[in-house]
Design a protein around this motif. Structure first.
Motif, PDB file in Angstrom:
ATOM      1  N   ARG A 190       0.820  -1.210   0.000  1.00 55.15           N
ATOM      2  CA  ARG A 190       0.000   0.000   0.000  1.00 55.15           C
ATOM      3  C   ARG A 190       0.855   1.263   0.000  1.00 55.15           C
ATOM      4  N   SER A 191       2.010   1.251   0.659  1.00 55.32           N
ATOM      5  CA  SER A 191       2.869   2.439   0.679  1.00 55.32           C
ATOM      6  C   SER A 191       3.380   2.759  -0.721  1.00 55.32           C
ATOM      7  N   TRP A 192       3.695   1.742  -1.513  1.00 51.12           N
ATOM      8  CA  TRP A 192       4.122   1.970  -2.898  1.00 51.12           C
ATOM      9  C   TRP A 192       2.973   2.560  -3.718  1.00 51.12           C
ATOM     10  N   GLN A 193       1.762   2.078  -3.492  1.00 45.12           N
ATOM     11  CA  GLN A 193       0.615   2.600  -4.227  1.00 45.12           C
ATOM     12  C   GLN A 193       0.398   4.082  -3.916  1.00 45.12           C
ATOM     13  N   LEU A 194       0.547   4.456  -2.643  1.00 46.75           N
ATOM     14  CA  LEU A 194       0.376   5.853  -2.257  1.00 46.75           C
ATOM     15  C   LEU A 194       1.476   6.725  -2.857  1.00 46.75           C
ATOM     16  N   ILE A 195       2.704   6.218  -2.858  1.00 52.07           N
ATOM     17  CA  ILE A 195       3.803   6.969  -3.473  1.00 52.07           C
ATOM     18  C   ILE A 195       3.548   7.147  -4.958  1.00 52.07           C
ATOM     19  N   SER A 196       3.074   6.094  -5.624  1.00 46.24           N
ATOM     20  CA  SER A 196       2.798   6.161  -7.052  1.00 46.24           C
ATOM     21  C   SER A 196       1.805   7.271  -7.364  1.00 46.24           C
ATOM     22  N   MET A 197       0.778   7.409  -6.514  1.00 43.42           N
ATOM     23  CA  MET A 197      -0.201   8.478  -6.731  1.00 43.42           C
ATOM     24  C   MET A 197       0.393   9.851  -6.443  1.00 43.42           C
ATOM     25  N   LYS A 198       1.192   9.942  -5.393  1.00 42.85           N
ATOM     26  CA  LYS A 198       1.765  11.234  -5.005  1.00 42.85           C
ATOM     27  C   LYS A 198       2.693  11.781  -6.077  1.00 42.85           C
ATOM     28  N   ILE A 199       3.500  10.903  -6.674  1.00 41.43           N
ATOM     29  CA  ILE A 199       4.506  11.375  -7.637  1.00 41.43           C
ATOM     30  C   ILE A 199       3.991  11.323  -9.072  1.00 41.43           C
ATOM     31  N   LYS A 200       2.727  10.827  -9.240  1.00 42.55           N
ATOM     32  CA  LYS A 200       2.153  10.665 -10.589  1.00 42.55           C
ATOM     33  C   LYS A 200       3.094   9.827 -11.464  1.00 42.55           C
ATOM     34  N   PHE A 201       3.379   8.627 -10.979  1.00 42.04           N
ATOM     35  CA  PHE A 201       4.359   7.737 -11.593  1.00 42.04           C
ATOM     36  C   PHE A 201       3.973   7.359 -13.021  1.00 42.04           C
ATOM     37  N   ILE A 202       4.913   7.495 -13.937  1.00 38.01           N
ATOM     38  CA  ILE A 202       4.749   7.092 -15.338  1.00 38.01           C
ATOM     39  C   ILE A 202       5.632   5.872 -15.593  1.00 38.01           C
ATOM     40  N   GLN A 203       5.062   4.827 -16.167  1.00 43.81           N
ATOM     41  CA  GLN A 203       5.807   3.592 -16.369  1.00 43.81           C
ATOM     42  C   GLN A 203       6.987   3.812 -17.317  1.00 43.81           C
ATOM     43  N   PRO A 204       8.172   3.283 -16.965  1.00 42.58           N
ATOM     44  CA  PRO A 204       9.361   3.423 -17.823  1.00 42.58           C
ATOM     45  C   PRO A 204       9.236   2.598 -19.100  1.00 42.58           C
ATOM     46  N   GLN A 205      10.104   2.916 -20.048  1.00 45.00           N
ATOM     47  CA  GLN A 205      10.139   2.195 -21.314  1.00 45.00           C
ATOM     48  C   GLN A 205      11.278   1.176 -21.370  1.00 45.00           C
ATOM     49  N   LEU A 206      12.428   1.524 -20.785  1.00 47.00           N
ATOM     50  CA  LEU A 206      13.606   0.664 -20.864  1.00 47.00           C
ATOM     51  C   LEU A 206      13.683  -0.275 -19.663  1.00 47.00           C
ATOM     52  N   PRO A 207      14.190  -1.507 -19.857  1.00 52.56           N
ATOM     53  CA  PRO A 207      14.308  -2.454 -18.746  1.00 52.56           C
ATOM     54  C   PRO A 207      15.133  -1.919 -17.578  1.00 52.56           C
ATOM     55  N   ILE A 208      16.239  -1.225 -17.848  1.00 50.47           N
ATOM     56  CA  ILE A 208      17.075  -0.711 -16.765  1.00 50.47           C
ATOM     57  C   ILE A 208      16.331   0.334 -15.949  1.00 50.47           C
ATOM     58  N   ASP A 209      15.389   1.078 -16.587  1.00 53.03           N
ATOM     59  CA  ASP A 209      14.640   2.105 -15.868  1.00 53.03           C
ATOM     60  C   ASP A 209      13.691   1.503 -14.837  1.00 53.03           C
ATOM     61  N   TRP A 210      13.252   0.246 -15.052  1.00 54.05           N
ATOM     62  CA  TRP A 210      12.432  -0.420 -14.036  1.00 54.05           C
ATOM     63  C   TRP A 210      13.255  -0.684 -12.786  1.00 54.05           C
ATOM     64  N   LYS A 211      14.532  -0.983 -12.963  1.00 54.76           N
ATOM     65  CA  LYS A 211      15.395  -1.168 -11.799  1.00 54.76           C
ATOM     66  C   LYS A 211      15.601   0.162 -11.077  1.00 54.76           C
ATOM     67  N   TYR A 212      15.809   1.233 -11.840  1.00 52.72           N
ATOM     68  CA  TYR A 212      15.923   2.560 -11.224  1.00 52.72           C
ATOM     69  C   TYR A 212      14.661   2.865 -10.406  1.00 52.72           C
ATOM     70  N   SER A 213      13.495   2.577 -10.995  1.00 52.12           N
ATOM     71  CA  SER A 213      12.240   2.883 -10.310  1.00 52.12           C
ATOM     72  C   SER A 213      12.086   2.056  -9.043  1.00 52.12           C
ATOM     73  N   TYR A 214      12.484   0.770  -9.104  1.00 51.79           N
ATOM     74  CA  TYR A 214      12.404  -0.073  -7.914  1.00 51.79           C
ATOM     75  C   TYR A 214      13.273   0.506  -6.803  1.00 51.79           C
ATOM     76  N   ALA A 215      14.497   0.876  -7.147  1.00 49.65           N
ATOM     77  CA  ALA A 215      15.399   1.448  -6.148  1.00 49.65           C
ATOM     78  C   ALA A 215      14.863   2.768  -5.609  1.00 49.65           C
ATOM     79  N   ALA A 216      14.304   3.610  -6.493  1.00 50.85           N
ATOM     80  CA  ALA A 216      13.804   4.916  -6.068  1.00 50.85           C
ATOM     81  C   ALA A 216      12.585   4.779  -5.163  1.00 50.85           C
TER      82      ALA A 216
END
Length: 471
Positions: free
Chosen positions: A107-133
């Protein structure tokens, strides 16, 4: 005459037809004749023959299914094994799988996603960046809570005092002293509508996707249909005095009253609009102020200074928790814990299984009217006008929030905010996500800068290690 190489070909044929025991004996004879250096070289030859790289041997999609079963730390180790392993991980979008799996569960990830207006990445490495962030932003939010870093918004409700509330991502429902239910926009905090029906103060409410159930000082419980424009579809008149609290799940409803009774109701239909009395629990010696329950236990708290634990299905009384020196105004029951607040100005944490009091929290200077908790924090509101945040594990008072000008009646919270209501007729939203969106974007920017620097200075392989340290 034999042709050149004929002898060696014949020897090979003989060796292939040689019994297994003879081949092993021949190997032993050769090993005994080797020096130390030759033995080491032979060992390396044997080990290389035994090594099997499943990533090279299996189809890529099968490797992807194997990697998906790993934990994050194990996946990071796998990335460092070889270039082929890294390619298999990124070709199969494993980091995207890890990210979406955590987002769906946390649930904390879902709330962060809404707060930052998360846009899904295009590149595979960017998913790792997003996970870390996201992982780092969760820690950022927790530190905001511990430092008391927040901003506050206030809503003047014109409800003559707000006794109860519940909220989600889109709506805030309030029960008010002016006998109404009010629905507010959870983002803009604007009033959507006000609903009349009760002839007394709305003391408690709970809702799901189908219905809202309310209880009132008019002695009734009402059920409202959310799909029929909040039509009141049922009025239950069973208690003989104010119905102070009501809770429900997909099988039961439990109510409690100033008449000293706790009633367990059994749901009779699919949507939860029809209930029949299952058990009436009569053991408290004063008004029962609050109930909480799950499939195992009903927990009730009373002005008689006791908390009672009951079997939900049978209504059997299991144990009584004693320790508060004055009446108990509020509880939350979750998992193995009960947290209670009392007019003795303390908060107590109890183990529901053995009845032991684990902690006593002191700090409020008047009756503790409301408490909620999660695995990190306890949030309380008091007649002293403050909202306080406590460390769940050690009981320390982390933050005191000032703003209400009268008694605090109700608090609810999630990983990003607290919403509180008061006799001062205001809702206050204490937002601890302050700076989270900017922090997330700076992390993503920093990761990409580190990647560029690593590629230039150390080569492509180092890019995979630079982010792994932060997960």
């Amino acid at each position: 005459m034999n042709s050149p190489g004929a002898d060696s070909m014949e020897d090979s044929a003989v060796e292939e037809n040689m019994p297994r025991s003879s081949r092993l004996q021949k190997l032993r004879d050769i090993v005994h004749e080797m020096n130390e250096s030759e033995l080491v070289q032979s060992l390396n030859i044997v080990l290389s023959c035994l090594k099997q790289d499943f990533v090279l041997a299996l189809p890529s999609e099968i490797c992807g299914q194997i990697f998906e079963k790993l934990g994050v730390r194990d996946l990071i180790i796998c990335e460092s094994v070889s270039k082929r392993w890294r390619e298999a991980i990124y070709d199969n979008n494993i980091w995207r799988h890890f990210f979406t799996r955590t987002l769906n569960r946390d649930r904390s990830w879902q709330l962060i996603s809404m707060k930052i207006k998360f846009i899904q990445p295009q590149l595979p490495i960017d998913w790792k960046y997003s996970y870390a962030a996201f992982t780092q932003t969760v820690l950022f939010l927790q530190n905001n809570w511990k430092r008391g870093t927040h901003n506050m918004r206030t809503v003047n409700c014109e409800g003559d005092g707000i006794y109860t509330l519940q909220y989600d991502d889109t709506d805030i429902f309030t029960g008010n002293r002016d006998d109404t239910i009010k629905i507010w926009d959870s983002v803009t905090l604007e009033l959507k509508r006000s609903i009349k029906g009760h002839s007394g103060s709305v003391l408690c409410l709970q809702y799901d996707k189908n219905k809202v159930i309310t209880s009132s000082s008019d002695h009734s419980i009402r059920i409202w249909d959310r799909h029929e424009d909040m039509l009141c579809v049922k009025i239950i008149n069973y208690h003989t005095e104010s119905v102070l609290h009501v809770r429900f799940d997909d099988q039961y409803m439990v109510s409690c009253s100033k008449d000293r009774r706790v009633v367990i109701w059994k749901q009779q239909d699919d949507r939860g609009f029809d209930y029949e009395v299952l058990h009436v629990l009569e053991a408290h010696r004063a008004a029962v102020n609050v109930v909480e329950f799950d499939k195992r236990h009903v927990v009730s708290a009373s002005g008689d200074r006791t908390i009672m634990i009951w079997n939900t299905a049978t209504g059997e009384h299991l144990r009584t928790l004693t320790g508060h020196e004055r009446g108990i105004a509020c509880i939350q029951y979750q998992g193995k814990y009960v947290v209670s607040g009392s007019s003795d100005e303390t908060i107590r944490v109890w183990d529901v299984e053995d009845g032991n009091c684990i902690q006593v929290l002191r700090g409020h200077t008047a009756l503790v009217r409301c408490v909620r908790f999660n695995e990190h924090f306890i949030v309380s509101g008091s007649y002293d006008g403050t909202v306080r945040v406590w460390d769940f594990h050690n009981g320390s008072n982390i933050v005191i929030l000032y703003g209400h000008t009268s008694r605090v009646f109700r608090v609810q919270f999630d990983d990003t905010r607290i919403i509180s209501s008061s006799q001062d007729d205001t809702l206050r939203v204490w937002d601890f996500s302050l700076g989270a969106a900017e922090y997330f974007q700076e992390l993503i920017k920093g990761y990409k800068n580190r990647l560029d620097t690593s590629v230039k200075e150390k080569g492509i392989a180092s890019k995979f290690h630079s982010i792994s340290d932060l997960i």
